[in-house]
Write a protein that holds these residues in place. Structure first.
Motif, PDB file in Angstrom:
ATOM      1  N   ALA A 268       0.826  -1.205   0.000  1.00 38.99           N
ATOM      2  CA  ALA A 268       0.000   0.000   0.000  1.00 38.99           C
ATOM      3  C   ALA A 268       0.860   1.255   0.000  1.00 38.99           C
ATOM      4  N   LEU A 269       1.896   1.253   0.812  1.00 37.96           N
ATOM      5  CA  LEU A 269       2.809   2.397   0.854  1.00 37.96           C
ATOM      6  C   LEU A 269       3.456   2.606  -0.509  1.00 37.96           C
ATOM      7  N   LEU A 270       3.852   1.506  -1.138  1.00 41.43           N
ATOM      8  CA  LEU A 270       4.465   1.576  -2.461  1.00 41.43           C
ATOM      9  C   LEU A 270       3.479   2.115  -3.494  1.00 41.43           C
ATOM     10  N   LEU A 271       2.230   1.681  -3.425  1.00 41.95           N
ATOM     11  CA  LEU A 271       1.218   2.170  -4.367  1.00 41.95           C
ATOM     12  C   LEU A 271       1.008   3.675  -4.196  1.00 41.95           C
ATOM     13  N   CYS A 272       0.933   4.136  -2.945  1.00 34.88           N
ATOM     14  CA  CYS A 272       0.758   5.574  -2.697  1.00 34.88           C
ATOM     15  C   CYS A 272       1.929   6.366  -3.273  1.00 34.88           C
ATOM     16  N   LEU A 273       3.124   5.826  -3.119  1.00 31.45           N
ATOM     17  CA  LEU A 273       4.318   6.505  -3.595  1.00 31.45           C
ATOM     18  C   LEU A 273       4.377   6.536  -5.117  1.00 31.45           C
ATOM     19  N   GLU A 274       4.128   5.385  -5.742  1.00 32.05           N
ATOM     20  CA  GLU A 274       4.266   5.272  -7.193  1.00 32.05           C
ATOM     21  C   GLU A 274       3.098   5.872  -7.957  1.00 32.05           C
ATOM     22  N   GLY A 303     -21.071   2.198  -3.059  1.00 34.49           N
ATOM     23  CA  GLY A 303     -20.932   3.531  -3.634  1.00 34.49           C
ATOM     24  C   GLY A 303     -19.490   3.985  -3.765  1.00 34.49           C
ATOM     25  N   LYS A 304     -19.304   5.295  -3.764  1.00 34.33           N
ATOM     26  CA  LYS A 304     -17.961   5.853  -3.827  1.00 34.33           C
ATOM     27  C   LYS A 304     -17.234   5.602  -2.513  1.00 34.33           C
ATOM     28  N   VAL A 305     -15.941   5.339  -2.629  1.00 37.89           N
ATOM     29  CA  VAL A 305     -15.139   4.977  -1.459  1.00 37.89           C
ATOM     30  C   VAL A 305     -14.116   6.077  -1.193  1.00 37.89           C
ATOM     31  N   CYS A 306     -13.985   6.453   0.071  1.00 41.80           N
ATOM     32  CA  CYS A 306     -12.949   7.411   0.478  1.00 41.80           C
ATOM     33  C   CYS A 306     -12.045   6.723   1.501  1.00 41.80           C
ATOM     34  N   ALA A 307     -10.768   6.614   1.182  1.00 42.13           N
ATOM     35  CA  ALA A 307      -9.783   6.022   2.088  1.00 42.13           C
ATOM     36  C   ALA A 307      -8.988   7.150   2.736  1.00 42.13           C
ATOM     37  N   VAL A 308      -8.918   7.147   4.052  1.00 43.83           N
ATOM     38  CA  VAL A 308      -8.194   8.188   4.773  1.00 43.83           C
ATOM     39  C   VAL A 308      -6.719   7.811   4.869  1.00 43.83           C
ATOM     40  N   LEU A 309      -5.847   8.708   4.393  1.00 41.70           N
ATOM     41  CA  LEU A 309      -4.399   8.568   4.590  1.00 41.70           C
ATOM     42  C   LEU A 309      -4.072   9.359   5.847  1.00 41.70           C
ATOM     43  N   SER A 310      -3.911   8.658   6.968  1.00 43.24           N
ATOM     44  CA  SER A 310      -3.912   9.349   8.268  1.00 43.24           C
ATOM     45  C   SER A 310      -2.602  10.012   8.627  1.00 43.24           C
ATOM     46  N   GLY A 311      -1.488   9.641   7.979  1.00 39.93           N
ATOM     47  CA  GLY A 311      -0.222  10.266   8.332  1.00 39.93           C
ATOM     48  C   GLY A 311       0.867   9.983   7.324  1.00 39.93           C
ATOM     49  N   GLY A 312       1.869  10.870   7.300  1.00 42.67           N
ATOM     50  CA  GLY A 312       2.965  10.712   6.349  1.00 42.67           C
ATOM     51  C   GLY A 312       4.338  10.887   6.952  1.00 42.67           C
ATOM     52  N   ASN A 313       4.448  10.707   8.269  1.00 46.84           N
ATOM     53  CA  ASN A 313       5.739  10.890   8.937  1.00 46.84           C
ATOM     54  C   ASN A 313       6.489   9.563   8.983  1.00 46.84           C
ATOM     55  N   ILE A 314       7.451   9.400   8.095  1.00 46.40           N
ATOM     56  CA  ILE A 314       8.179   8.139   8.016  1.00 46.40           C
ATOM     57  C   ILE A 314       9.677   8.415   7.922  1.00 46.40           C
ATOM     58  N   ASP A 315      10.432   7.664   8.672  1.00 49.00           N
ATOM     59  CA  ASP A 315      11.892   7.730   8.634  1.00 49.00           C
ATOM     60  C   ASP A 315      12.358   7.322   7.236  1.00 49.00           C
ATOM     61  N   LEU A 318      13.450   3.766   7.094  1.00 49.31           N
ATOM     62  CA  LEU A 318      12.328   2.824   7.123  1.00 49.31           C
ATOM     63  C   LEU A 318      11.607   2.833   5.773  1.00 49.31           C
ATOM     64  N   LEU A 319      11.491   4.008   5.163  1.00 47.89           N
ATOM     65  CA  LEU A 319      10.838   4.091   3.859  1.00 47.89           C
ATOM     66  C   LEU A 319      11.561   3.213   2.841  1.00 47.89           C
ATOM     67  N   THR A 320      12.898   3.276   2.850  1.00 50.27           N
ATOM     68  CA  THR A 320      13.680   2.436   1.932  1.00 50.27           C
ATOM     69  C   THR A 320      13.408   0.961   2.186  1.00 50.27           C
ATOM     70  N   HIS A 321      13.400   0.578   3.465  1.00 49.40           N
ATOM     71  CA  HIS A 321      13.165  -0.829   3.823  1.00 49.40           C
ATOM     72  C   HIS A 321      11.761  -1.272   3.408  1.00 49.40           C
ATOM     73  N   VAL A 322      10.769  -0.414   3.694  1.00 47.73           N
ATOM     74  CA  VAL A 322       9.385  -0.786   3.393  1.00 47.73           C
ATOM     75  C   VAL A 322       9.147  -0.851   1.888  1.00 47.73           C
ATOM     76  N   VAL A 323       9.754   0.063   1.140  1.00 48.96           N
ATOM     77  CA  VAL A 323       9.607   0.023  -0.317  1.00 48.96           C
ATOM     78  C   VAL A 323      10.175  -1.280  -0.864  1.00 48.96           C
ATOM     79  N   ASN A 324      11.360  -1.675  -0.393  1.00 50.90           N
ATOM     80  CA  ASN A 324      11.930  -2.948  -0.829  1.00 50.90           C
ATOM     81  C   ASN A 324      11.031  -4.122  -0.447  1.00 50.90           C
TER      82      ASN A 324
END
Length: 410
Positions: A268-274, A303-315, A318-324
């Motif tokens: 999911a994080l990768l999809l948001c990024l890409e 019906g229409k769907v709204c997904a809440v992106l609750s935060g974007g504070n990532i080290d 960690l971002l590199t690790h999670v993307v991999n």
């Protein structure tokens, strides 16, 4: 026995909205074609990762602190948090001219620690979990008279977070389902209270990390039940016990709680990024993780769907690790051990099979010392970038067809 708490009302949320309007950002709602195609429903993203301090937390923190009496303000405020609530409290207190102290776990992400200090708080590191930090914060409040600003278990906090729900209804008036990352429950309780008061037909779905999911059992037993252990990359929703104030709303107004795996969070994080060009932390991407990993029947999308992106504070580390991790989970990385003959041209032949199948080599490790190798053999560990699960499988079959001994990375 569940403590008796008064529900948060729509009027309280509207009052919070008037208070917050001058200082909060009205975060955008953006369409996601990638998620819409996956789900068969029109999907949009409520970007609270773009809120002040990088999450929805300042909404509740500011509303709570602004409602303190003059005497309470004079004693300052104290909070416990792994990062997002810490930043929200520090920012809100500084905006209101009130001293703040924050207790954080010793393993709190460095960027969140640095940001909390930069927003003006005095920070103390203590314990291994937010629960440990909360014990220290309560002790500090008892000793100094500082007001404890709980991350989710207070009416003013829930009312502040409920302003997210009001915004969604205004920005997406025909929304049918709202999917919300869920930890202690302040955000989903506020959204549910705001939305269900005027649109009871809207479906509210909470999302927890599988390895930190206190809500399913708590709801089944009719009271908050603490978890014994938690282990998830989604630290923002890793809460061991649901709050009493949120529990009343979640039990009566939330339609479903689902859980997602660590792999789903990474993807999911990768999809948001890409695809959405948005940096989101693992907890903030939980709603997206549910949309890509849970069945439509499990989510009950309407019906229409709204997904809440609750935060974007990532080290960034960690971002590199999670993307991999996300690339591997999505079948776009292949780690494979291949045994080849120890003779000139052996490695070239292997790489020829890889390139002939349209894969790109990321890394090569060449070893002659493996215990199971014969004298005339070499083991090569390849990290290869592939286009997805189907391409990954095609490459494995091509290697085996070429009579290589292949072992997947464990």
């Amino acid at each position: 026995m569940l403590a008796r708490v008064e529900p948060v009302t729509l009027d309280q949320i509207r009052t919070a909205r008037k208070l917050l309007d001058p200082v909060m950002r009205r975060t955008p709602v953006i369409a996601s074609r990638a998620l819409s195609e996956r789900c068969g429903h029109v999907v949009s993203l409520k970007c609270e990762n773009l809120q002040r301090t990088g999450s929805f937390k300042p909404r509740g923190a500011y509303n709570r602190i602004a409602n303190l009496s003059v005497a309470e303000r004079a004693c300052g405020v104290v909070a416990a948090s792994a990062g997002n609530h810490a930043q929200g409290v520090a920012w809100a207190a500084t905006e209101l001219g009130i001293p703040s102290t924050v207790f954080m776990p010793t393993g709190a992400p460095l960027p969140k620690l640095v940001a909390t200090k930069a927003y003006g708080a005095t920070v103390h590191l203590t314990g291994d979990t937010v629960d440990d930090a909360l014990v220290a914060a309560k002790a500090y409040a008892d000793e100094t008279g500082a007001v404890l600003i709980h991350p989710f278990d207070h009416v003013d906090i829930v009312a502040g977070q409920g302003t997210v729900g009001l915004e969604i209804l205004e920005q997406e008036p025909d929304v049918g389902t709202i999917v919300v990352p869920t930890g202690g429950g302040g955000l989903i309780a506020g959204i549910a209270a705001a939305v269900k008061a005027t649109r009871p037909d809207v479906r509210i779905v909470g999302v927890q990390a599988e390895q930190a999911a206190a809500w399913p059992r708590s709801l089944a037993e009719g009271r908050p039940i603490p978890l014994e252990t938690m282990s998830t990359m989604a630290d923002g929703i890793a809460v061991g016990r649901p709050g009493d104030v949120p529990f009343a709303h979640v039990g009566s107004q939330v339609d479903a709680i689902v859980t997602v795996s660590e792999d789903a969070l990474s993807r999911a994080l990768l999809l948001c990024l890409e695809r959405a060009k948005l940096i989101v932390e693992p907890a903030g991407a939980a709603a997206v993780a549910a949309l890509i990993s849970c069945s439509t029947e499990e989510l009950g999308l309407t019906g229409k769907v709204c997904a809440v992106l609750s935060g974007g504070n990532i080290d960034p580390l960690l971002l590199t690790h999670v993307v991999n991790h996300g690339l591997r989970a999505a079948g776009r990385y292949l780690g494979v051990h291949v045994t080849i003959p120890d003779r000139p041209g052996g490695l070239v032949s292997l790489l020829g099979v890889v390139s002939g199948n349209g894969a790109s080599v990321v890394d090569v490790v060449h070893s002659r010392t493996g215990g199971a190798l014969a004298l005339d053999e070499v083991e090569v560990f390849l990290t290869v970038e592939t286009r997805g699960p189907g391409h990954r499988q095609d490459l494995l079959e091509a290697l085996r067809d070429a009579r290589y001994a292949v072992r997947l990375q464990e």
